[in-house]
Design an enzyme around this catalytic site. Structure first.
Site, PDB file in Angstrom:
ATOM      1  N   GLU A 161       0.456  -1.461   0.271  1.00  0.00           N
ATOM      2  CA  GLU A 161       0.122  -0.308   0.234  1.00  0.00           C
ATOM      3  C   GLU A 161       0.947   1.414   0.048  1.00  0.00           C
ATOM      4  O   GLU A 161       0.244   2.367   0.588  1.00  0.00           O
ATOM      5  CB  GLU A 161      -0.694   0.418   1.269  1.00  0.00           C
ATOM      6  CG  GLU A 161      -1.794  -1.465   0.753  1.00  0.00           C
ATOM      7  CD  GLU A 161      -3.082  -1.052   2.048  1.00  0.00           C
ATOM      8  OE1 GLU A 161      -3.272  -0.703   2.942  1.00  0.00           O
ATOM      9  OE2 GLU A 161      -3.732  -1.742   2.202  1.00  0.00           O
ATOM     10  N   LYS A 175     -15.040  -1.755   1.724  1.00  0.00           N
ATOM     11  CA  LYS A 175     -14.784  -2.552   0.919  1.00  0.00           C
ATOM     12  C   LYS A 175     -16.161  -2.731  -0.773  1.00  0.00           C
ATOM     13  O   LYS A 175     -16.786  -3.973  -0.223  1.00  0.00           O
ATOM     14  CB  LYS A 175     -13.658  -3.078   1.758  1.00  0.00           C
ATOM     15  CG  LYS A 175     -13.066  -2.407   1.841  1.00  0.00           C
ATOM     16  CD  LYS A 175     -12.045  -3.495   2.254  1.00  0.00           C
ATOM     17  CE  LYS A 175     -10.622  -3.369   3.739  1.00  0.00           C
ATOM     18  NZ  LYS A 175      -9.423  -4.120   4.238  1.00  0.00           N
TER      19      LYS A 175
END
Length: 435
Positions: free
Chosen positions: A209, A343
Site C-alpha cells: 500500500e 470495501k
C-alpha cells in the site's frame, strides 16, 4: 437513452501482479463506463467470493477467466436492454442470477466490476460527475464532503515482508483546512519518515500500500518513528496530525490456542491482555482509530474492547463486518465497535455498499471508505467517499500510482466542488479526544 447495449469483461492486472476483472458497460446514447475490481491480501472469512480459475499453470492459479466469462455471457445477456440509471435493479438482477449467498457462482469480482461500470456509464449519460450520481443513488443529492485521509505510511502484517505484526500505521492530517492541504501535510511527513528510517539504518522499501516496510524491534517502534517524523516535518502530533492503526489481528490470532501472537517482538496475549496493550498505546500516543483490534470471530473480546476504548476512540470493524449489513446489524445491536470499514469487493455491488454505509450512519457509526492491497488505477472509491459524505478514506501512502490515483481524483473533485464539499478533519472521527 441510458439503455445498456453492451457489457464487456476482460482480465487485467492489479498492483500486485495478479489478474483482476475489468468491465465496460455501453449505453444506447454512446455513454461508456469502465471499472475494475480490487483484491485483498488480509481477507475476512465471510467476504463475498473472489472467483479465481485455480489453474496452477496460468498465473499460479489466480487467473480470472471464469469471472470474465460470466461477465461476457450470462451477466451481459441479463443486463442488455436494462436502464443503467436503475442501479439497484441491475445489482439485484446479477445477485439473483448468481443465486448464492456469497456470489460464488459468478464471483464478486465479476459482479462488482459490472456494477461500478454501470454506475459510471449512467453518470456519463446524465452528464454529471460520478460522485453526483452516487449521491443521487444514496438519496442525498447535492450533499458532499471531502474525506479525512488515513495514510498508511508504515506497512506490516500481510502487506509487507518484515517483522512488524500490526498491518498498518497511519497518519491523519486533522489540522488541515482543506483536503489539498491535508494531502500536502501527509506527503511531507511521509518524506520526513524516509529520512528518519534511513538515519536509523532501516530499509525504505515500500509494501503493498505504498508505506515503508522496515524491520523494527517492536510495533511501538513504528509509532515512535512516526512521532519523530511528524516533528521533523514541522507539525505537532495530536494537533496537526493524529495516528491510526489497522491491527488486522485475525492474521496473528492462533485459533488453536486462542492467543494473539506478536511474533516480531516475541509476545503473546489473551484477548483482554491485547486490549490493554492497545489501551497503553492509546495512552502514549494520539491514536484516534484502531481497526480490527481482535480476530473477526472474537465477539466477546470486541465487546470488552468497546467497553474499554469505545468512548475514547474510533473502533473500526473490517474483517469483523466485511461490509455486510447482516453482520453489521448484529454489531450495532450488541454494541460492538463504533465504525465500519467499507470495501466494495467484500460485498460485491454498489447497491449493497451504499446500504452498509446508510445502516452505519443511521446507527451513529462512522463509515471509512477503503481500498484493498491489490488495486488498479480505478479511482471509484474517491467518488464514493465524496458522494456519500462518508467523511474518511483509507487509500494507502503517498507512493505507488495505484494509491495516488485516488488522492489525485479527490484533488480534482475538491477543485470542482469548492465550498460545497467541506473538509471536516477530526470531526469526522468517532471518539472524545483530549491530547
Amino acid at each position: 437513452m441510458s439503455t445498456i447495449v453492451k457489457v464487456l469483461g476482460r482480465e487485467i492486472m492489479d498492483s500486485r501482479g495478479n489478474p483482476t476483472v475489468e468491465a465496460e458497460v455501453h449505453l444506447a446514447d454512446g455513454s461508456i463506463g469502465m471499472a475494475a475490481a480490487p483484491s485483498g491480501a488480509s481477507t475476512g472469512s465471510r467476504e463475498a467470493l473472489e472467483l479465481r480459475d485455480g489453474d496452477k499453470a496460468r498465473y499460479l492459479g489466480k487467473g480470472v477467466l471464469k469471472a470474465v466469462t460470466a461477465v461476457n455471457g450470462p451477466i451481459a445477456e441479463a443486463l442488455i436492454g436494462k436502464d443503467a440509471v436503475k442501479q439497484a435493479e441491475l445489482d439485484q438482477i446479477m445477485i439473483d442470477l448468481d443465486g448464492t449467498e456469497n456470489k460464488a457462482k459468478f464471483g464478486a469480482n465479476a459482479i462488482l466490476a459490472v456494477s461500478l461500470a454501470a454506475a459510471k456509464a449512467a453518470a456519463v449519460s446524465k452528464k454529471v460527475p460520478l460522485y453526483a450520481h452516487i449521491a443521487d443513488l444514496n438519496g442525498t443529492p447535492g450533499v458532499y464532503s471531502m474525506p479525512l485521509p488515513m495514510m498508511n505510511i508504515i506497512n506490516g502484517g500481510e502487506h509487507a515482508d518484515n517483522s512488524v505484526d500490526i498491518q498498518e500505521f497511519m497518519i491523519q492530517p486533522v489540522g488541515a483546512s482543506t483536503f489539498r492541504e491535508g494531502l500536502r501535510m501527509g506527503a511531507e511527513v511521509f518524506h520526513s519518515l524516509a529520512k528518519v528510517l534511513k538515519a536509523d539504518g532501516h530499509s525504505t522499501a515500500v509494501g503493498d500500500e505504498g508505506g515503508f516496510a522496515p524491520n523494527l524491534e517492536s510495533n511501538a517502534a513504528a509509532l515512535a518513528a512516526i512521532k519523530v517524523a511528524v516533528a521533523n516535518a514541522g507539525y505537532e502530533l495530536g494537533k496537526d496530525i493524529t495516528l491510526a492503526m489497522d491491527c488486522a489481528a485475525s492474521e496473528f490470532y492462533n485459533k488453536e490456542t486462542g492467543m494473539y501472537e506478536l511474533k516480531g517482538e516475541g509476545k503473546t496475549f489473551t484477548a483482554k491482555e491485547f486490549n490493554y496493550f492497545l489501551e497503553d498505546l492509546v495512552n502514549q500516543y494520539p491514536i484516534v482509530s484502531i481497526e480490527d483490534g481482535l480476530d473477526e470471530s472474537d465477539w466477546d473480546g470486541f465487546k470488552h474492547q468497546t467497553e474499554l476504548l469505545g468512548d475514547k476512540i474510533q473502533l473500526v470493524g473490517d474483517d469483523l463486518f466485511v461490509t455486510n449489513t447482516k453482520i453489521l446489524a448484529r454489531g450495532i445491536k450488541e454494541g460492538i465497535t463504533n465504525s465500519i470499514l467499507i470495501k466494495f469487493n467484500q460485498i460485491g455491488s454498489l447497491t449493497e455498499t451504499l446500504a452498509a454505509i446508510k445502516m452505519a450512519k443511521d446507527a451513529g457509526f462512522t463509515a471509512v471508505i477503503s481500498h484493498r492491497s491489490g488495486e488498479t488505477e480505478d479511482s471509484t472509491i474517491a467518488d464514493l467517499a465524496v458522494g456519500t459524505a462518508a467523511g474518511q478514506i483509507k487509500t494507502g501512502s503517498l507512493s505507488r500510482s495505484d494509491r495516488v490515483a485516488k488522492y489525485n481524483q479527490l484533488l480534482r473533485i475538491e477543485e470542482a466542488l469548492g465550498s460545497k464539499a467541506p473538509y471536516n478533519g477530526l470531526k469526522e472521527v468517532k471518539g472524545t479526544f483530549n491530547f
